[in-house]
Motif scaffolding. Structure first.
Motif, mmCIF file in Angstrom:
data_model
loop_
_atom_site.group_PDB
_atom_site.id
_atom_site.type_symbol
_atom_site.label_atom_id
_atom_site.label_comp_id
_atom_site.label_asym_id
_atom_site.label_seq_id
_atom_site.Cartn_x
_atom_site.Cartn_y
_atom_site.Cartn_z
ATOM 1 N N ARG A 196 -39.424 -16.882 20.910
ATOM 2 C CA ARG A 196 -39.421 -15.446 20.628
ATOM 3 C C ARG A 196 -39.636 -15.224 19.125
ATOM 4 O O ARG A 196 -40.299 -14.272 18.726
ATOM 5 C CB ARG A 196 -38.175 -14.812 21.181
ATOM 6 N N ARG A 197 -39.149 -16.155 18.277
ATOM 7 C CA ARG A 197 -39.390 -16.019 16.848
ATOM 8 C C ARG A 197 -40.875 -16.215 16.542
ATOM 9 O O ARG A 197 -41.490 -15.459 15.819
ATOM 10 C CB ARG A 197 -38.543 -17.043 16.083
ATOM 11 N N ARG A 198 -41.459 -17.264 17.172
ATOM 12 C CA ARG A 198 -42.867 -17.559 16.878
ATOM 13 C C ARG A 198 -43.821 -16.519 17.448
ATOM 14 O O ARG A 198 -44.800 -16.158 16.837
ATOM 15 C CB ARG A 198 -43.241 -18.937 17.431
ATOM 16 N N ASN A 199 -43.540 -16.053 18.673
ATOM 17 C CA ASN A 199 -44.467 -15.117 19.318
ATOM 18 C C ASN A 199 -44.102 -13.666 19.079
ATOM 19 O O ASN A 199 -44.848 -12.773 19.476
ATOM 20 C CB ASN A 199 -44.515 -15.361 20.836
ATOM 21 N N GLY A 200 -42.928 -13.436 18.490
ATOM 22 C CA GLY A 200 -42.513 -12.073 18.209
ATOM 23 C C GLY A 200 -42.280 -11.233 19.449
ATOM 24 O O GLY A 200 -42.475 -10.021 19.444
ATOM 25 N N MET A 201 -41.867 -11.903 20.551
ATOM 26 C CA MET A 201 -41.630 -11.111 21.757
ATOM 27 C C MET A 201 -40.173 -10.672 21.816
ATOM 28 O O MET A 201 -39.306 -11.286 21.197
ATOM 29 C CB MET A 201 -41.979 -11.931 22.998
ATOM 30 N N ALA A 202 -39.933 -9.619 22.566
ATOM 31 C CA ALA A 202 -38.566 -9.192 22.802
ATOM 32 C C ALA A 202 -37.999 -10.035 23.928
ATOM 33 O O ALA A 202 -38.728 -10.489 24.799
ATOM 34 C CB ALA A 202 -38.545 -7.714 23.174
ATOM 35 N N LEU A 203 -36.671 -10.240 23.876
ATOM 36 C CA LEU A 203 -36.038 -11.089 24.877
ATOM 37 C C LEU A 203 -34.848 -10.355 25.472
ATOM 38 O O LEU A 203 -33.963 -9.906 24.742
ATOM 39 C CB LEU A 203 -35.586 -12.391 24.200
ATOM 40 N N ALA A 204 -34.873 -10.209 26.781
ATOM 41 C CA ALA A 204 -33.696 -9.670 27.468
ATOM 42 C C ALA A 204 -33.047 -10.843 28.170
ATOM 43 O O ALA A 204 -33.613 -11.415 29.086
ATOM 44 C CB ALA A 204 -34.100 -8.595 28.471
ATOM 45 N N LEU A 205 -31.863 -11.221 27.693
ATOM 46 C CA LEU A 205 -31.228 -12.439 28.174
ATOM 47 C C LEU A 205 -29.992 -12.092 28.984
ATOM 48 O O LEU A 205 -29.001 -11.596 28.452
ATOM 49 C CB LEU A 205 -30.854 -13.299 26.962
ATOM 50 N N ILE A 206 -30.077 -12.346 30.289
ATOM 51 C CA ILE A 206 -28.894 -12.167 31.124
ATOM 52 C C ILE A 206 -28.109 -13.455 31.055
ATOM 53 O O ILE A 206 -28.663 -14.534 31.244
ATOM 54 C CB ILE A 206 -29.295 -11.877 32.581
ATOM 55 N N THR A 207 -26.830 -13.366 30.744
ATOM 56 C CA THR A 207 -26.061 -14.610 30.605
ATOM 57 C C THR A 207 -24.602 -14.388 30.942
ATOM 58 O O THR A 207 -24.091 -13.263 30.932
ATOM 59 C CB THR A 207 -26.185 -15.179 29.174
ATOM 60 N N HIS A 208 -23.954 -15.489 31.280
ATOM 61 C CA HIS A 208 -22.512 -15.473 31.529
ATOM 62 C C HIS A 208 -21.768 -16.008 30.329
ATOM 63 O O HIS A 208 -20.559 -16.058 30.324
ATOM 64 C CB HIS A 208 -22.193 -16.387 32.725
ATOM 65 N N ASP A 209 -22.509 -16.474 29.351
ATOM 66 C CA ASP A 209 -21.945 -17.308 28.304
ATOM 67 C C ASP A 209 -21.721 -16.484 27.041
ATOM 68 O O ASP A 209 -22.652 -16.164 26.313
ATOM 69 C CB ASP A 209 -22.931 -18.455 28.053
#
Ligand SMILES: Nc1ncnc2c1ncn2[C@@H]1O[C@H](COP(=O)(O)OP(=O)(O)O)[C@@H](O)[C@H]1O
Ligand code: SF4
Ligand SMILES: [Mg+2]
Lengths: 335, 333
Positions: free
Chosen positions: B200-213
């Motif tokens: 995401r840093r290299r491609n500049g994309m947004a990230l929606a991260l579903i996580t339990h952690d």
């Protein structure tokens, strides 16, 4: 893969022996003496009868007769027909192409309509196309072959006059068999109208013989598709932006084919059983009709040899299906 | 203009036992290149809301929203064919179970090239080269050879890398990762997360991260939204959320972390998320909330202002996290 085929061929041996034993006992279990049947109305003198009994080896113990028969089979000798005196082997292979042509056409008919029907039903689960197709499949599956054949004959041969009711080709045409497949030979003969005649003779038997496999394939395809459509990889395929046609027709169908191919393989036996009835109804000169006639004539060598060859065919087809299965399902192939 | 702007998203499933609202009034906004973490117990509608945005829900689902914009285009006004031009290209998603998310009948090479064929003009050779390049980018060793492998011949971690390579094949502007590491070994989990953040840093994309952690949330996210029983109950920048939660559910999540930074699992809170048949009339969290009062059980709270983390609560927590504010002062506008 080669090891797999070889190991499967080894398992053929007990099956093969079993079939010889069963066909040998089955025909002898039927009441009626083949020599008397052969003699027919004219009857026989006692001496002549005893002579024939010795000639055919019926005086020996049954167990000895079986071993003699098995010995012959192992040397490629299936004996001669009591009736025509021709080798069983020759008769089988002169008639087999007719059955094969009919069975192949019936199978193509069943697969060509059954797969799309199953896919369409699954994709439209619970909606009108699904209900209509599955009701039709149920009717097709439960319809007695004899009755279905009669209905078709009444409609297409009787009322519409489109199709002939018996044989493989009109008597107007004659040519030497090349491949034994009438559709191909009629084209090769170059005679005008021969192909159309062959095709019109083939149409009704194909539909009659193919109906049950069609219904089975449609239902099996539908249930396999329904199972597959809920899988995670189908969601992945859709997440790639693929069209529904590609998701259903490539990603889902390819997985659904695995159980369907198994069913198709298992249906070869059913198909041959159906062929016996269909050939009898349409006077189709194939091995089905030949077997039925031979059973009535108590033609021991023909019934034994015919059943053995049919069983061998079924085994070979099943092996082919297993190999094909490996190609469709990579998980099996690599093991 | 936000990259993603979803307002009042609601998803209802038609089930044999009647309609079931799995997502209720959820807002999601994402800026270009931003990392949003979505947390909440199982069954709180995280996956369903993201699948709704991707348009991947089964036909039993009815999706409604006041606004559903991606790059300013309203997703609801697009035809299915137009929407498929965005899905898998500008907006991609990876899932929790890498082993079952790839088609067992096709090589992974076929599956990644298929994505390229769908969305790019590359010819066969260029697609192959790009697939090799993508495999290298996601850290798959011997990419040429791996392209010919079937999913079952590789480990879960490798398959998830394939899924990631497939998802980023067309340089998406938004990647939704639905618990991408839950099914993997602990050692692999960190690698996959690092990979996602690196990409995401290299491609500049947004990230929606579903996580339990919650540990991952603390380390990676810029913003956090907390979901409960189909609703978004709170949303804050990550520092704010850890420093000062407003919603009692968030507070309970954080309080149940024995050592905030060291515990890596979502903590457990007594009770369960309400299902189809036991949805409370008032606040959905009331049956489990330490601070529940009569008004909570009677009326469903609306989200508060942004300064209060948009918490859906009649009486948000006070600064010390133990008490609650007076309900009468908090009646929403
Ligand atoms: N296809 C479906 N039909 C009916 N209910 C569903 C379906 N998919 C998910 N649900 C229900 O929606 C709720 C939210 O599920 P989900 O979004 O998967 O939760 P999570 O937050 O764990 O990702 C759950 O109660 C689940 O049972
Ligand atoms: S509204 Fe009441 S029950 Fe609901 S979270 Fe707030 S304090 Fe608890
Ligand atoms: Mg989920």
């Amino acid at each position: 893969m080669l090891g797999f085929v070889l190991s499967r061929l080894l398992t053929f041996i007990p099956t093969f022996l079993g079939v010889t034993l069963i066909s040998f006992s089955f025909i002898r279990a039927l009441p009626g003496d083949p020599i008397i049947v052969m003699a027919g109305e004219r009857g026989l003198t006692d001496e002549r009868y005893q002579e024939l009994v010795r000639q055919y080896g019926f005086d020996k113990p049954v167990f000895q007769q079986y071993l003699d028969y098995l010995w012959g089979v192992l040397h490629g000798d299936l004996g001669q027909s009591f009736v025509t005196k021709r080798p069983v082997w020759d008769e089988f292979f002169s008639l087999f192409p007719a059955t094969l042509e009919l069975s192949i056409c019936a199978m193509i008919f069943a697969v060509a309509l059954g797969l799309p029907a199953g896919v369409i039903a699954a994709v439209n689960r619970g909606k009108l196309p699904d209900r209509a197709l599955m009701s039709a499949a149920l009717v097709g599956y439960s319809m007695p072959i004899f009755w279905w054949a009669l209905l078709l004959i009444i409609l297409f041969s009787g009322m519409l006059g489109w199709t002939p009711v018996s044989g493989r080709i009109s008597l107007l045409y004659y040519f030497e068999p090349v491949t034994g497949f009438m559709l191909i030979d009629s084209l090769l003969s170059g005679q005008k109208g021969a192909f159309a005649s062959a095709a019109s003779h083939l149409a009704l038997p194909t539909v009659v013989l193919g109906t049950i496999p069609l219904a089975v394939i449609a239902r099996q395809t539908r249930s396999a598709m329904l199972e597959v459509l809920g899988e995670d990889y189908i969601r992945t395929a859709r997440a790639k932006g693929l069209s529904p046609a590609r998701v259903n027709g490539v990603h889902a169908l390819r997985n659904a084919l695995i159980p369907v191919v198994t069913v198709i393989g298992l249906m070869v036996g059913t198909l041959l059983a159906g062929a016996i009835l269909t050939e009898t109804i349409f006077s189709w000169p194939g091995i089905g009709k030949w077997m039925v006639d031979s059973i009535f004539r108590r033609d021991y060598p023909v019934v034994q040899g015919g059943l053995l060859l049919i069983a061998t065919m079924v085994m070979i087809v099943n092996l082919t299906v297993d190999v094909l299965y490996g190609f469709i399902n990579p998980k099996i192939r690599r093991r | 203009m936000s990259l993603l702007d979803i307002r009042n998203l609601t998803v209802e499933f038609a089930t044999a036992a009647g309609p079931f609202r799995a997502v209720e009034g959820v807002d999601v906004t994402l800026e270009k290149g931003e990392v949003l973490a979505i947390v909440g117990e199982s069954g709180s509608g995280k996956s369903v809301s993201m699948l709704a945005i991707m348009g991947l829900l089964p036909w039993t689902a009815t999706v409604t929203a006041d606004r559903m914009a991606f790059e300013g285009r309203d997703l609801r006004e697009l035809s299915p064919a137009q929407r498929r031009k965005i899905i898998g290209k500008d907006m991609a998603m990876i899932f929790q179970e890498p082993m079952s998310s790839l088609n067992p009948c096709f090589t992974v090479g076929f599956q990644i090239k298929e994505a390229l064929r769908q969305h790019t003009d590359l010819d066969r050779k260029a697609r192959h080269a790009r697939a090799v390049e993508l495999f290298e980018q996601v850290g798959i060793p011997a990419p040429e050879r791996r392209l010919k492998a079937y999913p079952h011949q590789m480990s879960g971690g490798m398959n998830q890398r394939v899924m990631i390579a497939m998802a980023i094949a067309c340089n998406p502007k938004l990647l939704i990762a639905d618990e991408p590491t839950t099914a993997l070994d602990v050692t692999i989990q960190a690698q996959i997360l690092d990979l996602l953040l690196d990409l995401r840093r290299r491609n500049g994309m947004a990230l929606a991260l579903i996580t339990h952690d919650m540990g991952v949330v603390a380390e990676t996210a810029e913003r956090v939204s907390v979901h409960y029983a189909g609703q978004k109950v709170e949303e804050q920048p990550v520092e704010g959320l850890f420093a000062r939660p407003f919603h009692p559910y968030t507070g309970a999540l954080l309080a149940a972390l024995p050592e905030r930074a060291t515990s890596r699992r979502l903590p457990t809170i007594p009770g369960v998320v309400p299902g189809q048949f036991d949805r409370p009339a008032g606040c959905l969290f009331a049956p489990r909330c330490r601070h529940a009062s009569d008004i909570c059980r009677a009326r469903r709270p609306e989200p508060l202002g942004p300064e209060m983390g948009r918490a859906r609560c009649h009486t948000p927590l006070t600064a010390d996290g133990n008490g609650v504010m007076q309900p009468q002062r908090m009646v929403t506008t």
